[in-house]
Write a protein that holds these residues in place. Structure first.
Motif, PDB file in Angstrom:
ATOM      1  N   GLY A  25       6.954  -0.744   7.120  1.00  0.00           N
ATOM      2  CA  GLY A  25       6.974   0.710   7.026  1.00  0.00           C
ATOM      3  C   GLY A  25       8.168   1.339   7.713  1.00  0.00           C
ATOM      4  O   GLY A  25       8.040   2.383   8.368  1.00  0.00           O
ATOM      5  N   VAL A  74       0.836  -1.200   0.000  1.00  0.00           N
ATOM      6  CA  VAL A  74       0.000   0.000   0.000  1.00  0.00           C
ATOM      7  C   VAL A  74       0.870   1.249   0.000  1.00  0.00           C
ATOM      8  O   VAL A  74       0.635   2.195  -0.763  1.00  0.00           O
ATOM      9  N   GLN A  75       1.875   1.262   0.864  1.00  0.00           N
ATOM     10  CA  GLN A  75       2.816   2.374   0.908  1.00  0.00           C
ATOM     11  C   GLN A  75       4.075   1.989   0.135  1.00  0.00           C
ATOM     12  O   GLN A  75       4.807   1.096   0.552  1.00  0.00           O
ATOM     13  N   HIS A  76       4.304   2.642  -0.990  1.00  0.00           N
ATOM     14  CA  HIS A  76       5.482   2.339  -1.802  1.00  0.00           C
ATOM     15  C   HIS A  76       6.013   3.626  -2.439  1.00  0.00           C
ATOM     16  O   HIS A  76       5.285   4.617  -2.557  1.00  0.00           O
ATOM     17  N   THR A  99       6.893   6.521  -4.868  1.00  0.00           N
ATOM     18  CA  THR A  99       6.170   7.020  -6.035  1.00  0.00           C
ATOM     19  C   THR A  99       7.037   7.887  -6.939  1.00  0.00           C
ATOM     20  O   THR A  99       6.608   8.259  -8.028  1.00  0.00           O
ATOM     21  N   PHE A 107       9.385  -2.357   3.524  1.00  0.00           N
ATOM     22  CA  PHE A 107       8.038  -2.030   3.050  1.00  0.00           C
ATOM     23  C   PHE A 107       6.969  -2.751   3.861  1.00  0.00           C
ATOM     24  O   PHE A 107       5.885  -2.202   4.092  1.00  0.00           O
ATOM     25  N   SER A 136      15.208   3.767  -1.592  1.00  0.00           N
ATOM     26  CA  SER A 136      14.596   2.765  -0.716  1.00  0.00           C
ATOM     27  C   SER A 136      15.095   1.359  -0.996  1.00  0.00           C
ATOM     28  O   SER A 136      15.099   0.503  -0.103  1.00  0.00           O
ATOM     29  N   GLU A 174      12.874   8.199  -4.683  1.00  0.00           N
ATOM     30  CA  GLU A 174      12.441   7.342  -3.571  1.00  0.00           C
ATOM     31  C   GLU A 174      12.679   5.869  -3.897  1.00  0.00           C
ATOM     32  O   GLU A 174      13.081   5.088  -3.037  1.00  0.00           O
TER      33      GLU A 174
END
Length: 389
Positions: free
Chosen positions: A159, A137-139, A141, A156, A149, A145
């Motif tokens: 988080g 869900v949070q990745h 963009t 991931f 990352s 980044e």
């Protein structure tokens, strides 16, 4: 945990071979993947000292616990088990009974190759590809980044801050693996060596130059580079050599399996620093090369990647070979489409045309627009995982 692209290949191998061997960097998700896919088997990790002692001191009794088979995690901690496993497999070659995982490529493959030849399929689970990262869900963009990352799953899944996690990763895993793979006594010098290697990502391998900058001998630099390769930190991208041209560069390029790790070693502590960093282009090249490497590895294809460079300074960052030809790939961090991005692709395709193979052209760049031109396809960084490599 998300679905991993390697899963179908592992399941297919387990239906044909009595042993499946999975290698890869520490924390790439090997244990999680195997326990999810092979939950019907027993599971044991050889990281625990008491378990490891049992396996080493009484291997027959240790393996006898698992009549239906098991996942043996971090098998390189007790490599002698593989020899005993050979007899068990020969007596009962039922497919999918045993799954071996390990995070030391060279040591594990040498042991497995000697004892389980013809009895096991071998696969590599690398850090997350872009296609896998976007399932969270949070990745990331933005391009910066994504490079910063990297692709280690725990970042991931939980988080976590990539910088903090990678700092711990280097201290906890890289240094420990160094001690177990090679007799490295000066960890300060080795840390400096890793940082220097990160600073040469995307460049021709030059052990003498790294040795000189690090204050060590060239043989030591070569040995330490082998340690990084054995523990899945770095790899060499070979130079293309099958050509009628005789003035080709033959030395390989240095790349890291994880761009985030390379960024941390270079002191890049936030994505914004990449916008003006002098190694932005090299790190983007590394990110794209490893994305293609992951895509092919997840299909069981371990070869067919190289780069092109000749003595006349004609070059392409990546060649992806296929039956009857392949793809000439240039990698540009620029976000603005223009015809000059294809200059290298055009020249290399012309030179390779004499090989009587069909070579397509692609430029992977830092922008968002996808285009098809006469010289080839313009591929946005965010969609690199959607293309057939």
């Amino acid at each position: 945990m998300i679905h991993r692209d390697l899963s179908p290949l592992l399941e297919a191998s387990a239906s044909r071979f009595p042993v499946v061997t999975l290698t890869g960097p520490r924390q790439s998700g090997k244990s999680t993947l195997c326990r999810g896919l092979f939950g019907h088997l027993g599971y044991v990790s050889l990281e625990a000292p008491d378990t490891r002692d049992f396996a080493r001191n009484d291997p027959r009794a240790f393996l006898g616990q698992f009549e239906a088979g098991a996942v043996l995690d971090e098998i390189q901690r007790a490599p002698e088990l593989v020899s005993y496993l050979q007899g068990i497999v020969d007596d009962d070659p039922t497919p999918g009974r045993w799954v071996l995982t390990g995070s030391q490529n060279l040591a594990l493959l040498e042991t497995v190759g000697q004892s389980l030849a013809g009895r096991t399929s071998i696969h590599h689970l690398l850090p997350l590809s872009r296609g896998e990262v976007v399932r969270f869900v949070q990745h990331p963009t933005t391009l910066e980044e994504a490079i910063w990352s990297g692709g280690y799953p725990r970042i991931f899944d939980r988080g976590l801050d990539p910088g903090e996690w990678l700092a711990s990763y280097v201290a906890t895993y890289v240094e420990r693996d160094v001690r177990s793979i090679s007799n490295v006594t000066d960890l300060v010098a080795f840390q400096r060596f890793i940082e220097l290697c990160a600073g040469r990502v995307g460049q021709i391998v030059n052990d003498q130059a790294i040795a000189s900058d690090c204050g060590i001998s060239q043989p030591t630099a070569k040995s330490w580079r082998s340690v990084l390769e054995a523990s899945f930190v770095s790899f060499r991208l070979p130079a293309f050599h099958r050509s009628h041209r005789k003035r080709l560069v033959k030395s390989p390029k240095l790349h890291f399996y994880d761009s985030g790790l390379a960024c941390w070693l270079l002191g890049i502590r936030e994505p914004g620093h990449l916008r003006s960093h002098p190694l932005r282009g090299a790190l983007f090249e590394c990110w794209v090369v490893t994305e293609v490497l992951k895509a092919r590895s997840n299909r069981g294809e371990q070869r067919g990647l190289s780069f092109y460079r000749d003595r006349d300074a004609v070059e392409a960052d990546l060649l992806v070979e296929r039956v009857g030809g392949g793809v000439v790939v240039e990698i540009k961090s620029s976000a603005t489409p223009n015809s000059h991005l294809f200059d290298g692709v055009r020249r290399v395709r012309e030179l390779l045309a004499g090989d009587e193979n069909v070579w397509d052209g692609r430029v992977v760049y830092g922008g968002e627009a996808e285009q098809t031109r006469s010289a080839g396809e313009l591929v946005p960084w965010s969609r690199v995982h959607e293309f057939d490599w």
